[in-house]
Design a protein around this motif. Structure first.
Motif, PDB file in Angstrom:
ATOM      1  N   SER A 236       1.056  11.113   5.441  1.00 54.55           N
ATOM      2  CA  SER A 236       2.162  11.232   4.481  1.00 54.55           C
ATOM      3  C   SER A 236       3.386  11.880   5.110  1.00 54.55           C
ATOM      4  O   SER A 236       4.521  11.575   4.731  1.00 54.55           O
ATOM      5  CB  SER A 236       1.707  12.031   3.257  1.00 54.55           C
ATOM      6  N   TYR A 246       3.985   2.580   5.083  1.00 51.21           N
ATOM      7  CA  TYR A 246       3.295   3.452   4.139  1.00 51.21           C
ATOM      8  C   TYR A 246       3.192   2.794   2.765  1.00 51.21           C
ATOM      9  O   TYR A 246       2.171   2.920   2.076  1.00 51.21           O
ATOM     10  CB  TYR A 246       4.002   4.803   4.036  1.00 51.21           C
ATOM     11  N   GLU A 250      -0.384   2.057   0.833  1.00 50.25           N
ATOM     12  CA  GLU A 250      -0.718   2.431  -0.543  1.00 50.25           C
ATOM     13  C   GLU A 250      -1.071   1.215  -1.385  1.00 50.25           C
ATOM     14  O   GLU A 250      -2.006   1.258  -2.211  1.00 50.25           O
ATOM     15  CB  GLU A 250       0.459   3.181  -1.163  1.00 50.25           C
ATOM     16  N   ARG A 253      -4.628   0.089  -0.424  1.00 48.39           N
ATOM     17  CA  ARG A 253      -5.643   1.024  -0.911  1.00 48.39           C
ATOM     18  C   ARG A 253      -5.805   0.900  -2.431  1.00 48.39           C
ATOM     19  O   ARG A 253      -6.914   1.010  -2.954  1.00 48.39           O
ATOM     20  CB  ARG A 253      -5.318   2.459  -0.492  1.00 48.39           C
ATOM     21  N   ASP A 254      -4.703   0.661  -3.130  1.00 49.00           N
ATOM     22  CA  ASP A 254      -4.791   0.455  -4.581  1.00 49.00           C
ATOM     23  C   ASP A 254      -5.624  -0.781  -4.920  1.00 49.00           C
ATOM     24  O   ASP A 254      -6.232  -0.848  -5.992  1.00 49.00           O
ATOM     25  CB  ASP A 254      -3.394   0.303  -5.182  1.00 49.00           C
TER      26      ASP A 254
END
Length: 304
Positions: A236, A246, A250, A253-254
């Motif tokens: 992060s 990034y 995300e 991963r979602d």
């Protein structure tokens, strides 16, 4: 052996692309792929020269400052050998500045080549120590040297130069990787410069647990990869240098994919069962590359 006797000797070596960190395993976990940097070195009686094609060919030096040549000359010097020069021929397949260990592969290849040219065994511990001295970190070079999944750890907790040990871990046969390669590179120095000097104790403790879980996930329980790749220690903080990467991380991963920043970035690495990785979506601004888990550096068959 007199250095003059080396003139004309030729060796071809290869070393794999690698990802360091793998999310929570900052500076200690590395994974090798079957995407290999191959290089041929010949001892010549004139100044060093490099003939390079492929990835990053227009940005790398064409003389003795090339990283493969520099690493080979340093390793030869360690063996008490000084040669007039080395001629390098290489076709680069590992993208530069994308977090796939191109520097580590070059360094390990150079050191392995030096041992072969000198006719001595490339002792893994010695190769690793010299590679770390050049590279600065053990995770990528340990993976490039040994292949597969490695845990690189300091052999001593003292403040001096401890050297590194390596634990090799077998990877589950169903596990593979997909890398999303962005168009724009990010330097490792820039990415590391964004990290704070200290982190909250809770974040460090969380990462220790996730890194341990990740080893279990990669070796025996791929269903734990999403949980095992969670990181609170470094990714992060680097977002400002690679916002698109990034955001992709995300988003993946979602969707339930075990996505991390590969090394210092900006490539995004996704680990999982090969069959499941086939469902990964394309992403504008990124080139997608499927990779198999790879073996370590080696001397290739050919003339000596």
């Amino acid at each position: 052996m007199p250095a003059g006797e080396l003139i004309g000797r030729t060796v071809t070596v290869s070393a794999p692309a690698t990802s360091a960190n793998l999310g929570p395993g900052f500076d200690h976990l590395g994974l090798a792929y079957e995407l290999r940097q191959q290089a041929t070195l010949r001892v010549i009686d004139s100044a060093s020269v490099a003939e390079v094609t492929g990835e990053g060919a227009d940005t790398v030096p064409r003389d003795g400052s090339h990283l493969i040549i520099r690493s080979a000359l340093a390793a030869l010097a360690d063996l008490g050998l000084t040669v007039p020069g080395l001629a390098l021929t290489a076709d680069n397949v590992i993208p530069h500045g994308r977090g796939l260990g191109s520097s580590a592969a070059a360094i390990v290849a150079g050191i392995m080549a030096a041992a072969a040219l000198a006719g001595v065994e490339a002792e893994p511990a010695r190769v690793l120590r010299r590679a770390v001295e050049i590279e600065g970190h053990a995770d990528n070079v340990a993976a490039a040297l040994h292949g597969g999944l490695v845990i690189a750890y300091p052999e001593s907790a003292g403040t001096g130069d401890p050297g590194f040990g390596v634990a090799r871990v077998g990877v589950h046969p169903e596990v593979g990787a997909v890398v999303y390669l962005p168009d724009t590179p990010v330097s490792t120095a820039e990415a590391r410069g964004l990290l704070p000097a200290t982190v909250p104790h809770g974040d460090a403790a969380a990462n220790a647990g996730r890194a341990a879980l990740l080893v279990e996930a990669l070796s025996r329980s791929p269903e734990l990869l999403l949980a095992g790749t969670a990181d609170r220690l470094h990714q992060s903080y680097r977002r400002v240098a690679m916002p698109a990467s990034y955001d992709l991380l995300e988003s993946l991963r979602d969707k339930g994919f075990a996505a991390v920043i590969s090394g210092a970035g900006p490539s995004v690495l996704v680990l999982g069962r090969v069959a499941e990785l086939a469902a990964l979506p394309d992403r504008s601004g990124f080139r997608r590359l499927a990779l198999r888990i790879g073996t370590g550096a080696r001397v290739e068959p050919g003339p000596r």
